[in-house]
Design a protein around this motif. Structure first.
Motif, mmCIF file in Angstrom:
data_model
loop_
_atom_site.group_PDB
_atom_site.id
_atom_site.type_symbol
_atom_site.label_atom_id
_atom_site.label_comp_id
_atom_site.label_asym_id
_atom_site.label_seq_id
_atom_site.Cartn_x
_atom_site.Cartn_y
_atom_site.Cartn_z
ATOM 1 N N ALA A 59 -7.408 6.465 6.519
ATOM 2 C CA ALA A 59 -8.242 5.299 6.178
ATOM 3 C C ALA A 59 -8.518 4.453 7.415
ATOM 4 N N THR A 87 -1.931 1.465 0.405
ATOM 5 C CA THR A 87 -2.557 1.005 -0.840
ATOM 6 C C THR A 87 -1.552 0.579 -1.904
ATOM 7 N N ASP A 88 -0.282 0.908 -1.719
ATOM 8 C CA ASP A 88 0.688 0.567 -2.766
ATOM 9 C C ASP A 88 1.222 -0.852 -2.583
ATOM 10 N N ARG A 89 1.963 -1.287 -3.557
ATOM 11 C CA ARG A 89 2.459 -2.648 -3.598
ATOM 12 C C ARG A 89 3.381 -2.959 -2.411
ATOM 13 N N ARG A 145 3.219 -1.586 0.538
ATOM 14 C CA ARG A 145 2.554 -1.296 1.826
ATOM 15 C C ARG A 145 3.284 -0.165 2.574
ATOM 16 N N PRO A 172 -2.800 6.182 4.918
ATOM 17 C CA PRO A 172 -3.159 4.991 5.685
ATOM 18 C C PRO A 172 -3.794 5.327 7.038
ATOM 19 N N TRP A 195 -3.600 -0.589 5.821
ATOM 20 C CA TRP A 195 -4.359 0.455 5.117
ATOM 21 C C TRP A 195 -3.528 1.162 4.035
#
Ligand code: ADE
Length: 224
Positions: A71, A45-47, A49, A68, A43
């Motif tokens: 989410a 969202t960045d490159r 993780r 995360p 969950w």
């Protein structure tokens, strides 16, 4: 529908063996409960993780980020589910608590870094905080496993023999009696004779006496 448990962790592989083995593994295989382990990083969202970050205000260690976790829980939660955070500063776990959780239809267990998780997760998403003891684990994943294992014993059918529940420690507020199996003598040490006697009331009496003795010496607090 059998009870369902979602476990959220940064270390999902820690639970691979645990869920496949023994009584719990059989219970899952037989569909008596379902357990799903989720990697919290899925969950992120960045490159990279990223699921954790440095604490505001300074200090050692990393803190679980709110993004995360919000989410994940918002995606997984169902009406009436119980959302539990495993943490050393939670309410002490116990057998009555395990019994109570075994009645829930859906549990979400969140395990964090021992350093902590963003307080907004605890304030807004968590219904209950549980500690499995007065010691600090490197993360809550094993604590989640302990909770699942302990509650699974109270799901009907998971323990083959219902009787094995009633005899044990804590259910009757006394610690367990000693157990012996074959051979009747091992390296010169014989099994207590009464157990070989076939005399059931005597065996019960002997077991009860050993339970009281053990409880008095190891856990006198249980007798008060
Ligand atoms: N996470 C780290 N230590 C823990 C404990 N003792 N109980 C529950 N969760 C934990």
């Amino acid at each position: 529908m059998p009870p369902h448990i979602d476990i959220l962790t940064l270390f999902p592989r820690m639970l691979d063996g645990f869920l496949a083995e023994s009584i719990l593994g059989k219970g899952i295989e037989r569909g008596l409960l379902t357990v799903k382990v989720h990697d919290l990083r899925q969950w992120a969202t960045d490159r990279h993780r990223t699921a954790d970050d440095r604490p505001f205000g300074g200090g050692a260690g990393m803190v679980l980020k709110p993004g995360p976790v919000f989410a994940a829980i918002e995606q997984l939660q169902t009406p009436g589910c119980r959302r539990i955070y495993l943490t050393p500063d939670g309410t002490p776990f116990s057998e009555p608590k395990a019994r109570e959780l075994a009645l829930e239809r859906h549990l979400i267990l969140l395990s964090g870094h021992y350093e902590g998780i963003d307080q907004r997760i605890r304030d807004q998403l968590i219904d209950q905080e549980i500690s499995i003891g007065d010691y600090v684990l490197t993360n809550g994943t094993l604590a989640a496993a302990v909770v699942v294992d302990a509650l699974a014993r109270f799901i009907p059918g998971v323990l083959g023999e219902e009787k094995s529940l009633t005899h044990e420690s804590f259910t009757g507020k006394l610690l367990d009696f000693p157990h012996y199996t074959r051979p009747a003598e091992f390296r010169g040490v014989p099994v207590p004779e009464v157990l070989l006697s076939g005399h059931h009331t005597e065996i019960e009496k002997w077991r009860r006496a050993r339970q009281e003795e053990k409880t008095r010496s190891v856990r006198p607090d249980l007798l008060t």
